[in-house]
Design an enzyme around this catalytic site. Structure first.
Site, mmCIF file in Angstrom:
data_model
loop_
_atom_site.group_PDB
_atom_site.id
_atom_site.type_symbol
_atom_site.label_atom_id
_atom_site.label_comp_id
_atom_site.label_asym_id
_atom_site.label_seq_id
_atom_site.Cartn_x
_atom_site.Cartn_y
_atom_site.Cartn_z
ATOM 1 N N ASP A 103 0.739 -1.100 0.219
ATOM 2 C CA ASP A 103 0.068 -0.312 -0.376
ATOM 3 C C ASP A 103 0.661 1.142 -0.181
ATOM 4 O O ASP A 103 1.557 1.338 1.135
ATOM 5 C CB ASP A 103 -0.991 -0.255 0.908
ATOM 6 C CG ASP A 103 -2.564 1.140 0.869
ATOM 7 O OD1 ASP A 103 -2.075 1.674 0.287
ATOM 8 O OD2 ASP A 103 -3.089 0.711 1.615
ATOM 9 N N HIS A 119 -6.294 10.299 4.856
ATOM 10 C CA HIS A 119 -7.667 10.164 5.689
ATOM 11 C C HIS A 119 -8.338 10.965 5.574
ATOM 12 O O HIS A 119 -8.905 11.083 7.431
ATOM 13 C CB HIS A 119 -6.974 8.528 6.531
ATOM 14 C CG HIS A 119 -6.815 7.184 6.042
ATOM 15 N ND1 HIS A 119 -7.419 6.015 6.531
ATOM 16 C CD2 HIS A 119 -5.995 6.836 4.984
ATOM 17 C CE1 HIS A 119 -6.752 4.901 5.765
ATOM 18 N NE2 HIS A 119 -6.413 5.651 5.145
ATOM 19 N N GLU A 153 -10.747 0.981 -0.772
ATOM 20 C CA GLU A 153 -9.424 -0.133 -0.998
ATOM 21 C C GLU A 153 -10.351 -0.940 -0.112
ATOM 22 O O GLU A 153 -10.923 -1.580 1.351
ATOM 23 C CB GLU A 153 -8.575 0.331 -0.521
ATOM 24 C CG GLU A 153 -8.496 1.504 0.926
ATOM 25 C CD GLU A 153 -7.068 1.555 2.317
ATOM 26 O OE1 GLU A 153 -6.856 0.442 1.877
ATOM 27 O OE2 GLU A 153 -7.524 2.682 2.518
ATOM 28 N N GLU A 187 -6.819 -1.791 -4.045
ATOM 29 C CA GLU A 187 -6.598 -0.093 -4.055
ATOM 30 C C GLU A 187 -6.508 0.552 -5.399
ATOM 31 O O GLU A 187 -5.144 1.512 -6.099
ATOM 32 C CB GLU A 187 -6.246 0.799 -2.864
ATOM 33 C CG GLU A 187 -6.736 1.631 -2.310
ATOM 34 C CD GLU A 187 -5.899 2.213 -0.989
ATOM 35 O OE1 GLU A 187 -4.775 1.711 -0.724
ATOM 36 O OE2 GLU A 187 -6.240 3.521 -0.569
HETATM 37 CO CO CO Z 1 -5.801 4.167 1.223
#
Ligand code: CO
Length: 303
Positions: A95, A173, A198, A288
């Protein structure tokens, strides 16, 4: 921590979109390149270093440490500074985040060395099924339903307490959260919204909890701390603003660093991100992309 962003240069909407696209382009290149490096016997630390270095070489900055989470680890794992782990027959999630002047692209891919390709396909299909329904006016509840239905269609479960999210300047986020399951109420997305989708799929219980270690932190706000080493560290952390950073990125000597980090965490100046593990030890896959919502669909910026 809005105050941190007060002195930032402001850009027009067009320039902002351009920066998101640039971050997305860099991330796509890095992601496609690193996929081929994840092999049995390869060093996790070298892969993470390569990802983060290539991001900078291509003109971006890491928006957060390269997450390399394996098997029942769903997220927030990243190598320590002296990590000697190598890949085995693992389900590997990479990620990655790139920012250009704070505008973030976020994308993840699963490389399966464990022989469970169906689990990988479940989260990938869920991602593209979600992308198919995204357009101005869509409710996030519909996205969650599509993700859950796709994953359960493969006989797996979505990880219900992990979500997609909005992206904002220097905020990896932001709201709204994008559910990976059926929810009674969502929010409506509008043209121009920038979100990361995601889905996580698992053959376990479908839930994650905090694991026993953390290598990733972020600054919450300024707090007074006495310890000189901790104050010095706080100064060093300013450049990350509100974005997560890895312990291995820090200059301060390895000896005092754990103590300083602990002091700052206790004082409420920083938070840690413990590795997140599936509660039944199930394997976890993830896919994602970051997208910009348009009038009749969405543009994938991390394609
Ligand atoms: Co993310």
């Amino acid at each position: 921590m809005k105050s941190n962003n007060e002195n930032l240069e402001q850009y027009s909407d067009e320039e902002i979109t351009q920066k998101y696209m640039e971050a997305g382009d860099i991330l796509s290149k890095v992601r496609e390149e690193v996929k081929n490096r994840v092999k049995k016997g390869e060093s996790l630390l070298e892969v993470a270093n390569q990802v983060e270095k290539t991001i900078v070489d291509l003109g971006g900055q890491p928006a957060f440490p390269c997450n390399i989470s394996r098997n029942d680890e769903a997220a927030h794992a990243t190598p320590s500074i002296d990590d000697d782990s190598v890949f085995d027959d693992d389900m590997v999630k990479l990620d990655m985040g790139v920012h250009v002047d704070g505008y973030i692209a976020d994308s993840a891919v699963t490389v399966d060395l464990s022989g469970n390709n169906d689990l990988v396909k479940a989260s990938e299909d869920a991602l593209y099924a979600a992308i198919d329904v995204i357009k101005s006016g869509v409710n996030t509840a519909e996205i969650g339903s599509v993700i859950e239905d796709t994953i359960t269609g493969y006989g797996f479960k979505p990880v219900v307490n992990l979500t997609g999210h909005g992206l904002d300047r220097y905020i990896a986020h932001a709201s709204p959260s994008i559910p990976n399951r059926h929810v009674d109420q969502g929010v409506v997305l509008n043209e121009g919204d920038i979100i990361a989708i995601e889905p996580f799929a698992t053959d376990g219980a479908g839930k994650i909890g905090n694991g026993p270690w953390a290598e990733i932190y972020s600054v919450i706000g300024k707090k007074s701390v006495r310890l000189p080493a901790a104050r010095k560290l706080m100064k060093e952390l300013e450049k990350y603003r509100t974005l997560p950073f890895a312990k291995r990125w820090l200059k301060s000597s390895a000896n005092s660093i754990d103590f300083s980090l602990l002091q700052l965490e206790k004082a409420g100046a920083i938070r840690s991100y413990p590795v997140l593990k599936e509660i039944e030890g199930g394997l976890v896959s993830q896919a994602e992309h970051s997208v910009i919502v348009t009038e009749d669909g969405c543009d994938i910026i991390t394609k």
